[in-house]
Design an enzyme around this catalytic site. Structure first.
Site, PDB file in Angstrom:
ATOM      1  N   LEU A  18       0.810  -1.221   0.000  1.00 50.54           N
ATOM      2  CA  LEU A  18       0.000   0.000   0.000  1.00 50.54           C
ATOM      3  C   LEU A  18       0.846   1.274   0.000  1.00 50.54           C
ATOM      4  CD1 LEU A  18      -2.771  -1.087   2.555  1.00 50.54           C
ATOM      5  CD2 LEU A  18      -2.718  -1.364   0.062  1.00 50.54           C
ATOM      6  N   HIS A  61      -3.458   4.214  -2.512  1.00 47.78           N
ATOM      7  CA  HIS A  61      -4.428   3.296  -1.895  1.00 47.78           C
ATOM      8  C   HIS A  61      -5.071   3.948  -0.669  1.00 47.78           C
ATOM      9  CE1 HIS A  61      -1.471   0.216  -3.601  1.00 47.78           C
ATOM     10  NE2 HIS A  61      -2.595  -0.106  -4.199  1.00 47.78           N
ATOM     11  N   LYS A  80      -6.385   6.194 -11.762  1.00 48.43           N
ATOM     12  CA  LYS A  80      -5.078   5.870 -12.366  1.00 48.43           C
ATOM     13  C   LYS A  80      -5.221   4.687 -13.313  1.00 48.43           C
ATOM     14  CE  LYS A  80      -1.237   3.637 -11.918  1.00 48.43           C
ATOM     15  NZ  LYS A  80      -0.889   2.411 -11.257  1.00 48.43           N
ATOM     16  N   LEU A 136       1.658   7.352  -8.228  1.00 41.94           N
ATOM     17  CA  LEU A 136       2.103   6.297  -7.312  1.00 41.94           C
ATOM     18  C   LEU A 136       1.606   4.945  -7.818  1.00 41.94           C
ATOM     19  CD1 LEU A 136       1.472   7.853  -3.770  1.00 41.94           C
ATOM     20  CD2 LEU A 136       3.524   7.955  -5.187  1.00 41.94           C
TER      21      LEU A 136
END
Ligand code: AMP
Length: 280
Positions: A33, A37, A151, A186
């Site tokens: 994570l 997240h 994303k 990310l």
């Protein structure tokens, strides 16, 4: 935070929550994570009374030569992060049998034509695998709402379509992409980037942003795709695709008022990066 790893334990617990009238939200993940997240957990927290995060590395969505075996497994750190973000329940199925029990139900679940373009073209079967696991997780966890990141735009689109058909009462919430300060989206796979690649990777987003500026001047999709591709290749990205589409993942016409999206996937060394930008 309650941690459960079998479907029996989970079912007992969820029945208890449902009997108390709790509003349940689900955040499905494959673990390792990061702040992307955790932003989904934050959103879920605001919109429900109990947040369930799942951590399950779904074998069905990995191709034969992909990184299923080496996908980062960081359960201890993940638990700490979820606790800090006040997640209520972590469901981390201890084996795939906890998720895929009635597999026959899933035989006909396919992502269809929009699952075979973009990432689906370079990862055949990937989105069928994603939809199967998400379908099972929805069925098992019985959420009122579920949060997914933009994303993975194509994934989000296909999940919305699947949910509309099979889980009409379930609300799917789209969450914005969380990036590093220099613009890199990310991703758990960023961990694979070596020192040189980590310096180059933020250029991916910058080049896409520059491409949208270029389109506004040229008003020519093909020319802009060539321009973006050349720019990416100059910076050592191996380009899988660069595509302009409507946000319904349909072909774009010039001068349309429809909302648009630029989507791209590249490889940097062995690491695949994906990103997208919506615009008008
Ligand atoms: P994954 O663990 O990669 O399967 O991702 C689980 C969920 O987190 C998916 O809904 C992703 O779209 C979402 N996600 C991944 N990266 C980001 C990010 N940088 N920002 C927001 N959401 C993300």
């Amino acid at each position: 935070m309650i941690i459960l790893d079998t479907k029996e334990d989970y079912k007992n617990y969820i029945n208890l929550l449902k009997s108390k009238g709790e509003i349940i939200s689900l955040v499905p993940t494959m673990g390792n994570l990061h702040d992307g997240h955790l932003s989904l957990v934050e959103i879920a927290k605001k919109k429900s009374s109990k947040v369930i995060t799942t951590i399950f590395i779904n074998p069905l969505q990995f191709g034969k030569n992909e990184d299923f075996a080496s996908y980062p497994r960081t359960m201890k750190q993940d638990i700490d992060k979820l606790k800090k973000h006040n997640c209520d329940i972590l469901f981390a199925p201890k084996s795939k049998n906890e998720v895929f029990n009635n597999f026959d139900d899933l035989k006909n679940l396919k992502a269809g034509p929009k699952g075979n373009i973009l990432c689906g073209k370079i990862r055949p079967g990937h989105f069928d695998g994603v939809l199967k696991v998400v379908y099972m997780l929805f069925q098992l966890t019985e959420p009122n709402l579920s949060v997914f990141g933009k994303k993975d735009f194509q994934q989000l689109y296909l999940i919305k379509q699947m949910a509309k058909k099979y889980f009409p009462k379930l609300k799917i919430i789209s969450a914005p992409t969380i990036r590093t300060k220099n613009g890199l989206a990310l991703s758990s796979r960023n961990l694979y980037l070596d020192k040189t690649s980590i310096r180059i990777a933020p250029l991916f987003y910058k080049i896409l942003l520059d491409g949208i500026k270029n389109l506004k001047n040229s008003n020519n999709f093909e020319e802009t795709i060539k321009y973006i591709t050349a720019n990416l290749e100059k910076n050592k990205f191996l380009v899988n695709y660069v595509s302009f589409m409507t946000t319904e993942l349909e072909k774009l016409k010039l001068n349309t008022s429809e909302r648009k999206i630029l989507l791209s996937s590249v490889k940097l060394g062995q690491t695949r990066l994906i990103d997208n930008i919506e615009f008008n």
